[in-house]
Structures are given as structure tokens and as C-alpha cells.
Design a protein around this motif. Structure first.
Motif, PDB file in Angstrom:
ATOM      1  N   LYS A 164     -24.788 -17.181  21.307  1.00  0.00           N
ATOM      2  CA  LYS A 164     -26.130 -17.371  21.744  1.00  0.00           C
ATOM      3  C   LYS A 164     -27.096 -16.582  20.900  1.00  0.00           C
ATOM      4  O   LYS A 164     -28.135 -17.179  20.592  1.00  0.00           O
ATOM      5  CB  LYS A 164     -26.510 -16.949  23.017  1.00  0.00           C
ATOM      6  CG  LYS A 164     -25.664 -17.917  24.326  1.00  0.00           C
ATOM      7  CD  LYS A 164     -25.961 -17.290  25.610  1.00  0.00           C
ATOM      8  CE  LYS A 164     -24.987 -18.225  26.583  1.00  0.00           C
ATOM      9  NZ  LYS A 164     -25.278 -18.028  28.042  1.00  0.00           N
ATOM     10  N   ALA A 165     -26.835 -15.609  20.265  1.00  0.00           N
ATOM     11  CA  ALA A 165     -27.668 -14.754  19.433  1.00  0.00           C
ATOM     12  C   ALA A 165     -28.016 -15.509  18.176  1.00  0.00           C
ATOM     13  O   ALA A 165     -28.791 -15.302  17.476  1.00  0.00           O
ATOM     14  CB  ALA A 165     -27.318 -13.352  19.152  1.00  0.00           C
ATOM     15  N   CYS A 166     -26.750 -16.074  17.549  1.00  0.00           N
ATOM     16  CA  CYS A 166     -26.932 -16.812  16.389  1.00  0.00           C
ATOM     17  C   CYS A 166     -27.114 -18.273  16.465  1.00  0.00           C
ATOM     18  O   CYS A 166     -27.446 -19.033  15.812  1.00  0.00           O
ATOM     19  CB  CYS A 166     -25.437 -16.904  15.646  1.00  0.00           C
ATOM     20  SG  CYS A 166     -24.882 -15.052  15.383  1.00  0.00           S
ATOM     21  N   ASP A 167     -27.769 -18.747  17.678  1.00  0.00           N
ATOM     22  CA  ASP A 167     -27.948 -20.057  18.273  1.00  0.00           C
ATOM     23  C   ASP A 167     -27.127 -21.231  17.654  1.00  0.00           C
ATOM     24  O   ASP A 167     -27.429 -22.195  17.096  1.00  0.00           O
ATOM     25  CB  ASP A 167     -29.620 -20.419  17.480  1.00  0.00           C
ATOM     26  CG  ASP A 167     -30.028 -21.732  17.959  1.00  0.00           C
ATOM     27  OD1 ASP A 167     -29.650 -21.974  19.267  1.00  0.00           O
ATOM     28  OD2 ASP A 167     -30.650 -22.299  17.128  1.00  0.00           O
ATOM     29  N   LEU A 168     -26.011 -20.688  18.226  1.00  0.00           N
ATOM     30  CA  LEU A 168     -24.798 -21.822  17.756  1.00  0.00           C
ATOM     31  C   LEU A 168     -24.095 -22.563  18.916  1.00  0.00           C
ATOM     32  O   LEU A 168     -23.457 -23.371  18.710  1.00  0.00           O
ATOM     33  CB  LEU A 168     -23.661 -21.153  17.102  1.00  0.00           C
ATOM     34  CG  LEU A 168     -23.894 -20.328  16.022  1.00  0.00           C
ATOM     35  CD1 LEU A 168     -22.746 -19.281  15.337  1.00  0.00           C
ATOM     36  CD2 LEU A 168     -24.285 -21.305  14.889  1.00  0.00           C
ATOM     37  N   ALA A 169     -24.763 -22.242  20.247  1.00  0.00           N
ATOM     38  CA  ALA A 169     -24.305 -22.864  21.540  1.00  0.00           C
ATOM     39  C   ALA A 169     -24.133 -24.371  21.299  1.00  0.00           C
ATOM     40  O   ALA A 169     -23.393 -24.921  22.015  1.00  0.00           O
ATOM     41  CB  ALA A 169     -25.025 -22.406  22.717  1.00  0.00           C
ATOM     42  N   ASP A 170     -24.891 -24.956  20.509  1.00  0.00           N
ATOM     43  CA  ASP A 170     -25.014 -26.577  20.321  1.00  0.00           C
ATOM     44  C   ASP A 170     -24.564 -27.072  18.971  1.00  0.00           C
ATOM     45  O   ASP A 170     -25.090 -27.996  18.496  1.00  0.00           O
ATOM     46  CB  ASP A 170     -26.220 -27.085  20.909  1.00  0.00           C
ATOM     47  CG  ASP A 170     -27.549 -26.598  20.020  1.00  0.00           C
ATOM     48  OD1 ASP A 170     -27.304 -25.778  19.088  1.00  0.00           O
ATOM     49  OD2 ASP A 170     -28.591 -27.147  20.252  1.00  0.00           O
ATOM     50  N   LYS A 171     -24.122 -26.228  18.051  1.00  0.00           N
ATOM     51  CA  LYS A 171     -23.670 -26.478  16.813  1.00  0.00           C
ATOM     52  C   LYS A 171     -22.263 -26.793  16.628  1.00  0.00           C
ATOM     53  O   LYS A 171     -21.481 -26.583  17.521  1.00  0.00           O
ATOM     54  CB  LYS A 171     -24.268 -25.263  15.937  1.00  0.00           C
ATOM     55  CG  LYS A 171     -25.682 -24.778  16.103  1.00  0.00           C
ATOM     56  CD  LYS A 171     -26.478 -25.844  15.568  1.00  0.00           C
ATOM     57  CE  LYS A 171     -28.098 -25.296  15.420  1.00  0.00           C
ATOM     58  NZ  LYS A 171     -28.744 -24.909  16.433  1.00  0.00           N
ATOM     59  N   ARG A 172     -21.735 -26.798  15.376  1.00  0.00           N
ATOM     60  CA  ARG A 172     -20.318 -26.847  14.991  1.00  0.00           C
ATOM     61  C   ARG A 172     -19.880 -25.487  14.904  1.00  0.00           C
ATOM     62  O   ARG A 172     -20.326 -24.422  14.342  1.00  0.00           O
ATOM     63  CB  ARG A 172     -20.232 -27.635  13.682  1.00  0.00           C
ATOM     64  CG  ARG A 172     -20.392 -29.131  13.690  1.00  0.00           C
ATOM     65  CD  ARG A 172     -20.404 -29.687  12.460  1.00  0.00           C
ATOM     66  NE  ARG A 172     -19.561 -29.141  11.653  1.00  0.00           N
ATOM     67  CZ  ARG A 172     -18.476 -29.857  10.956  1.00  0.00           C
ATOM     68  NH1 ARG A 172     -18.506 -31.220  11.227  1.00  0.00           N
ATOM     69  NH2 ARG A 172     -17.679 -29.217   9.942  1.00  0.00           N
ATOM     70  N   ILE A 173     -18.762 -25.355  15.669  1.00  0.00           N
ATOM     71  CA  ILE A 173     -18.280 -23.863  15.700  1.00  0.00           C
ATOM     72  C   ILE A 173     -16.736 -23.997  15.158  1.00  0.00           C
ATOM     73  O   ILE A 173     -15.847 -24.991  16.039  1.00  0.00           O
ATOM     74  CB  ILE A 173     -18.204 -23.360  17.233  1.00  0.00           C
ATOM     75  CG1 ILE A 173     -19.529 -22.982  17.517  1.00  0.00           C
ATOM     76  CG2 ILE A 173     -17.480 -21.862  16.914  1.00  0.00           C
ATOM     77  CD1 ILE A 173     -19.599 -22.589  19.005  1.00  0.00           C
ATOM     78  N   GLU A 230     -16.046 -24.612  28.367  1.00  0.00           N
ATOM     79  CA  GLU A 230     -17.025 -24.187  29.587  1.00  0.00           C
ATOM     80  C   GLU A 230     -18.199 -23.810  29.147  1.00  0.00           C
ATOM     81  O   GLU A 230     -19.392 -23.863  29.756  1.00  0.00           O
ATOM     82  CB  GLU A 230     -16.121 -23.513  30.705  1.00  0.00           C
ATOM     83  CG  GLU A 230     -15.266 -24.648  31.304  1.00  0.00           C
ATOM     84  CD  GLU A 230     -14.312 -23.870  32.518  1.00  0.00           C
ATOM     85  OE1 GLU A 230     -14.698 -22.535  32.864  1.00  0.00           O
ATOM     86  OE2 GLU A 230     -13.269 -24.321  32.774  1.00  0.00           O
ATOM     87  N   LYS A 231     -18.141 -22.563  28.422  1.00  0.00           N
ATOM     88  CA  LYS A 231     -19.271 -21.572  27.917  1.00  0.00           C
ATOM     89  C   LYS A 231     -20.347 -22.516  27.018  1.00  0.00           C
ATOM     90  O   LYS A 231     -21.506 -22.069  27.120  1.00  0.00           O
ATOM     91  CB  LYS A 231     -18.839 -20.372  27.296  1.00  0.00           C
ATOM     92  CG  LYS A 231     -18.377 -19.467  28.161  1.00  0.00           C
ATOM     93  CD  LYS A 231     -18.073 -18.173  27.637  1.00  0.00           C
ATOM     94  CE  LYS A 231     -17.468 -17.083  28.655  1.00  0.00           C
ATOM     95  NZ  LYS A 231     -18.489 -16.584  29.581  1.00  0.00           N
ATOM     96  N   PHE A 232     -19.751 -23.490  26.388  1.00  0.00           N
ATOM     97  CA  PHE A 232     -20.317 -24.110  25.357  1.00  0.00           C
ATOM     98  C   PHE A 232     -20.264 -25.481  25.378  1.00  0.00           C
ATOM     99  O   PHE A 232     -19.597 -26.064  24.063  1.00  0.00           O
ATOM    100  CB  PHE A 232     -20.171 -23.538  23.918  1.00  0.00           C
ATOM    101  CG  PHE A 232     -20.237 -21.890  23.783  1.00  0.00           C
ATOM    102  CD1 PHE A 232     -21.236 -21.188  24.179  1.00  0.00           C
ATOM    103  CD2 PHE A 232     -18.947 -21.337  23.480  1.00  0.00           C
ATOM    104  CE1 PHE A 232     -21.083 -19.812  23.975  1.00  0.00           C
ATOM    105  CE2 PHE A 232     -18.723 -19.953  23.305  1.00  0.00           C
ATOM    106  CZ  PHE A 232     -19.984 -19.092  23.746  1.00  0.00           C
ATOM    107  N   PRO A 233     -20.694 -26.265  26.275  1.00  0.00           N
ATOM    108  CA  PRO A 233     -20.312 -27.634  26.522  1.00  0.00           C
ATOM    109  C   PRO A 233     -21.090 -28.755  25.359  1.00  0.00           C
ATOM    110  O   PRO A 233     -20.457 -29.750  24.908  1.00  0.00           O
ATOM    111  CB  PRO A 233     -20.892 -27.881  27.847  1.00  0.00           C
ATOM    112  CG  PRO A 233     -21.767 -27.023  28.349  1.00  0.00           C
ATOM    113  CD  PRO A 233     -21.521 -25.528  27.310  1.00  0.00           C
ATOM    114  N   GLU A 234     -21.970 -28.152  24.834  1.00  0.00           N
ATOM    115  CA  GLU A 234     -23.012 -28.776  23.745  1.00  0.00           C
ATOM    116  C   GLU A 234     -22.112 -28.553  22.339  1.00  0.00           C
ATOM    117  O   GLU A 234     -22.597 -29.192  21.505  1.00  0.00           O
ATOM    118  CB  GLU A 234     -24.337 -28.520  23.849  1.00  0.00           C
ATOM    119  CG  GLU A 234     -25.025 -28.572  25.135  1.00  0.00           C
ATOM    120  CD  GLU A 234     -24.892 -30.321  25.446  1.00  0.00           C
ATOM    121  OE1 GLU A 234     -25.277 -30.843  24.636  1.00  0.00           O
ATOM    122  OE2 GLU A 234     -24.847 -30.245  26.711  1.00  0.00           O
ATOM    123  N   ALA A 235     -21.446 -27.553  22.092  1.00  0.00           N
ATOM    124  CA  ALA A 235     -21.020 -27.385  20.976  1.00  0.00           C
ATOM    125  C   ALA A 235     -19.893 -28.350  20.521  1.00  0.00           C
ATOM    126  O   ALA A 235     -19.040 -28.692  21.275  1.00  0.00           O
ATOM    127  CB  ALA A 235     -20.267 -25.695  20.841  1.00  0.00           C
TER     128      ALA A 235
END
Length: 120
Positions: A71-80, A97-102
Motif C-alpha cells: 500500500k505504501a508503494c501504491d502497488l495494490a493494483d499493479k504487477r507484483i 484476497e488482500k490485493f484483488p486488483e493486483a
């Protein structure tokens, strides 16, 4: 690790291993970010005699640290990138579950080329 070379690499580890990681990574620019465990907080007699463990409400788990970092790196909806070969199914499901948009990308076979390791 972040794709931005200017962003420091974070190492998340158990609290009792943090000092070793800080020593081993000294001068490399890593950020060591430990999460809480009961290890090192209680003596064996305290554990074997049924001492209460620290209040779980105040402890941060590795999952908590992961969520804060993403969340701090604004990656929740990015490629991980995730090393799928080393994840359990429950941990993978927790990430989903924590990052459904990632978009989770398997990086198990990614190898750093020697030139990059040598800083060239």
C-alpha cells in the motif's frame, strides 16, 4: 524489490533475525523491516510453564508488513512478482484476497544476470 532502482530493497524478516540481516546487508542500502514473533521474547522456562504469549493485537505479522509495504508503494493494483515455487496455497490465497486488483506474476525462474550483479 521495486522496479525503480532508486527505491531501496526491503527485507522483511522475523524479529530475532533482523540484527543478522542488518549486519549482512550493511552498506548495501537495504531496509530491514522485522515482524513480531514470540521467539526471543520468552525464556524456555516461561514457554514450557505456560506463560502467556505477547498480546496478538499488538504484534505485526509478515502478512501485515507485506500489506503495509504494498500500500505504501501504491502497488495494490499493479504487477507484483511472486516466487510461486515457495508459496503455500493459503499464503497465495491471502495475497489474492488482500490485493484483488493486483496482477501476480510468477518470478520463480527469474535469474539476475552476472553483469547486473557486478553493477555494470
Amino acid at each position: 524489490m521495486r522496479s525503480d532502482d532508486k527505491a531501496p530493497t526491503h527485507i522483511t524478516t522475523m524479529d530475532f533475525e533482523a540484527a543478522t540481516f542488518r549486519i549482512k546487508s550493511a552498506g548495501l542500502g537495504f531496509v530491514v523491516d522485522p515482524y513480531d514473533t514470540w521467539v526471543g521474547l520468552k525464556t524456555w522456562p516461561e514457554i514450557s510453564q505456560g506463560a502467556a504469549l505477547p498480546d496478538k493485537a499488538r504484534m505485526e505479522s509478515s502478512a501485515d508488513k507485506l500489506e503495509q509495504f504494498v500500500k505504501a508503494c501504491d502497488l495494490a493494483d499493479k504487477r507484483i512478482g511472486v516466487e510461486m515455487d515457495y508459496l503455500t496455497v493459503p499464503y497465495y490465497n491471502m495475497i489474492c484476497e488482500k490485493f484483488p486488483e493486483a496482477q501476480l506474476v510468477d518470478i520463480s525462474n527469474v535469474r539476475v544476470c552476472q553483469e547486473h550483479q557486478d553493477g555494470k
